[in-house]
Design a protein around this motif. Structure first.
Motif: not given
Length: 477
Positions: A195-208, A268-281
Motif C-alpha cells: 500500500l505504501g509503495q503504491l500510494v507513494a508511487g502514484i503521488a510521486h508520478e502525478i506530483n511533477n 482550472m487553477e482551483i482544480g489543480t490546487k485541489r489535486i495538489c492537496e490530494i497528492i499531499k494527503s
C-alpha cells in the motif's frame, strides 16, 4: 521409497530453474527430493510414492496449484500431506484462498533459501510429530487391550497415555499459534509495504506534471488577461470592424468567450490546487519513507485518511451524506510509526463507513442521519486518546468478543479477510504499547478508542506498565 530417517519432499513447478534451485538446497539440507512439472503428474506420482511434504507452485499449465491442492485434500490417502504454496502473487485474497483450501503455508517468489529451509523444516517436524503421535497412540491402545486383565496396570497406562497426549497436544497448539501469528504479521507487513509503495508511487508520478501545470496556469492567466485587454483596445480604437472580422466574432461568440475564458482559467487553477492537496494527503497517508519511529502530528494522519475516504462519505442515490464531526484537542506531537498509525485510522474509519452504509441499505427503520464523530484529547499528560464513534446499529456482544481475532469477519466472502482489526490491534498494543478497545450497544452505534503514549522512552511510566501488560498477555496466550 524413502528410508525412515530421510524425509521426502515433492517439488511441483513447471520452471526448471526453480526445480534446480530448490532441489539443490533441500538435498544439501539432508532431504530426499522428487520433482514434478505439472499438477496432473504430481497427483499420479503421489499415489504410488507419497511424500512427507509438497512444495506446490500456483501458476502452472493444465490444472493450477489451487486445483491440485483441492484434489489432494479430497483424497483420504493424501489429505494429510502438508502443502506449502509457492507463488509470486502478493494479493492477500489469493493467499487466504490457498490457506482455506488446506495449505499450511506459502512461500513468496523470488525464493529466500534460508526462509524456504526454515518453513520446510517446521512443517516436516509437525508432520513427523503427528505421525509419531498417531503411532504411539496405536501402540498404547494395543498395550491397554493386552493388559485389560490387570486393572491397576490399565489405569496407570491410561494415565500415561493421557499425559503424553496432553503434552503433545500442547506442543502442537504452541507451534500452530506461533505459525499463525507469524503468518498474520507477514500479511500485515506485505500489505502495508504494498500500500505504501503504491500510494507513494502514484503521488510521486502525478506530483511533477500537476505542479508544472499549476505553476504555469498563473502565467497563462496573466497572458490571457493581457491579450483580452489588447483586444478591447483594438475594439475601442477600431470600432468599425470589417465584415469578415464581425462574422468571425459572431461565429465564435466573442462576447461570451471574453466573459467565460477567465472563469475557465480560474476553475482550472482551483482544480489543480485541489489535486495538489490530494497528492499531499496521499503522501502524508502512505508515509512510505517513514518506516521508523517519527515525531508526527496525529491530526495530519487522520485528515489525510479522511481525504482518501472522502468519496465513500459523499451522498449516494437514496442515501444521505455521512457527516464527520471533529472535536480535536490540543495534542502535542507523538512518537509513533506514522504509516502504521494511518493504517489503523483507515481500518477503523472504513469499518464505521461500512456499518453506516449497511444500516442504510438493509434496515428501513434506521432513522438517524449517518454520522462519524472523531475526538482527540490528552490523558494524564503522558498519553493521547483518539475516539472514533458512529451512530450505526452497533455490534452484538458475541461479535465484540471476537472482533480482534485473526481472520474473523462478518462481511460477505470477497469483501473482507478478517485481518484489518487484528492487525490494527497488534499495531497499537505491540508496536506502540497502547490499547485499542471497542465499546458498543445494539442500536446505539460503536466507538473505538485508541490510546498510545506520547513518547516511546523507557522512562515513561505508561510505556513501562504497557510493556509489562503486553508480556503478561503474551504469557497467557
Amino acid at each position: 521409497m524413502q528410508t525412515p530417517e530421510t524425509n521426502l519432499i515433492l517439488i511441483v513447478d513447471d520452471t526448471p530453474t526453480n526445480l534446480e534451485v530448490l532441489s539443490e538446497a533441500l538435498t544439501d539440507a539432508g532431504f530426499e527430493v522428487a520433482v514434478a512439472t505439472s499438477g496432473e503428474s504430481a497427483i499420479e506420482q503421489i499415489e504410488y510414492d507419497p511424500p512427507d511434504l509438497i512444495l506446490l507452485d500456483i501458476m502452472m499449465p493444465g490444472i493450477d496449484g489451487f486445483e491440485t491442492c483441492y484434489r489432494l485434500k479430497q483424497n483420504p490417502q493424501t489429505k494429510d500431506i502438508p502443502v506449502i504454496f509457492m507463488t509470486a502473487l502478493s494479493d492477500t485474497v489469493d493467499k487466504v484462498k490457498g490457506l482455506s483450501l488446506g495449505a499450511v503455508d506459502y512461500i513468496t517468489k523470488p525464493f529466500q533459501q534460508a526462509e524456504v529451509l526454515a518453513r520446510v523444516q517446521i512443517h516436516v517436524n509437525l508432520r513427523n510429530l503427528n505421525l509419531a503421535l498417531a503411532e504411539k497412540n496405536l501402540r498404547l491402545e494395543q498395550e491397554i487391550t493386552e493388559r485389560a486383565i490387570a486393572e491397576a496396570a490399565l489405569q496407570q497406562l491410561t494415565q500415561d497415555l493421557e499425559q503424553r497426549v496432553l503434552e503433545r497436544t500442547q506442543k502442537l497448539a504452541d507451534a500452530l499459534c506461533t505459525l499463525e501469528k507469524a503468518q498474520v504479521q507477514m500479511v500485515q507487513s506485505e500489505k502495508l509495504a504494498t500500500l505504501g509503495q503504491l500510494v507513494a508511487g502514484i503521488a510521486h508520478e502525478i506530483n511533477n506534471p500537476v505542479n508544472f501545470i499549476h505553476a504555469n496556469l498563473y502565467y497563462v492567466s496573466r497572458y490571457t488577461q493581457n491579450l483580452l485587454e489588447l483586444l478591447k483596445l483594438y475594439q475601442n480604437q477600431l470600432p468599425n470592424a470589417t465584415p469578415e472580422i464581425q462574422a468571425k466574432a459572431e461565429d465564435i461568440d466573442l462576447q461570451y468567450l471574453l466573459e467565460d475564458l477567465p472563469k475557465i482559467l480560474s476553475s482550472m487553477e482551483i482544480g489543480t490546487k485541489r489535486i495538489c492537496e490530494i497528492i499531499k494527503s496521499l503522501r502524508s497517508f502512505s508515509r512510505h519513507d517513514e518506516a521508523e519511529v517519527k515525531v508526527v502530528d496525529v491530526h495530519e494522519g487522520i485528515e489525510s485518511t479522511l481525504m482518501i475516504l472522502k468519496r465513500h462519505l459523499e451522498a449516494k442515490p437514496g442515501q444521505p451524506k455521512i457527516q464527520v464531526f471533529k472535536e480535536y484537542g490540543n495534542l502535542p506531537k507523538v512518537e509513533c510509526y506514522p504509516g502504521k498509525m494511518n493504517q489503523v485510522f483507515m481500518n477503523v474509519l472504513s469499518n464505521a463507513i461500512d456499518a453506516l452504509t449497511e444500516a442504510m441499505d438493509n434496515y428501513p427503520s434506521y432513522v438517524p442521519s449517518p454520522m462519524i464523530r472523531i475526538t482527540t484529547e490528552v490523558r494524564e499528560s503522558d498519553r493521547i486518546v483518539i475516539k472514533i464513534a458512529d451512530n450505526g446499529l452497533g455490534i452484538p456482544e458475541n461479535i465484540q468478543k471476537r472482533i480482534f481475532d485473526p481472520f474473523f469477519t462478518t462481511k460477505p466472502a470477497g469483501k473482507g479477510t478478517g485481518l484489518g482489526m487484528s492487525i490494527s490491534h497488534q499495531i497499537i498494543t505491540e508496536l506502540h504499547y497502547g490499547s485499542l478497545q471497542c465499546i458498543s450497544q445494539p442500536g446505539k452505534g460503536a466507538e473505538f478508542i485508541v490510546e498510545i503514549p506520547i513518547c516511546d522512552c523507557e522512562q515513561c511510566d505508561f510505556v513501562r506498565s504497557a510493556k509489562k501488560g503486553a508480556i503478561a498477555t503474551a504469557m497467557c496466550k
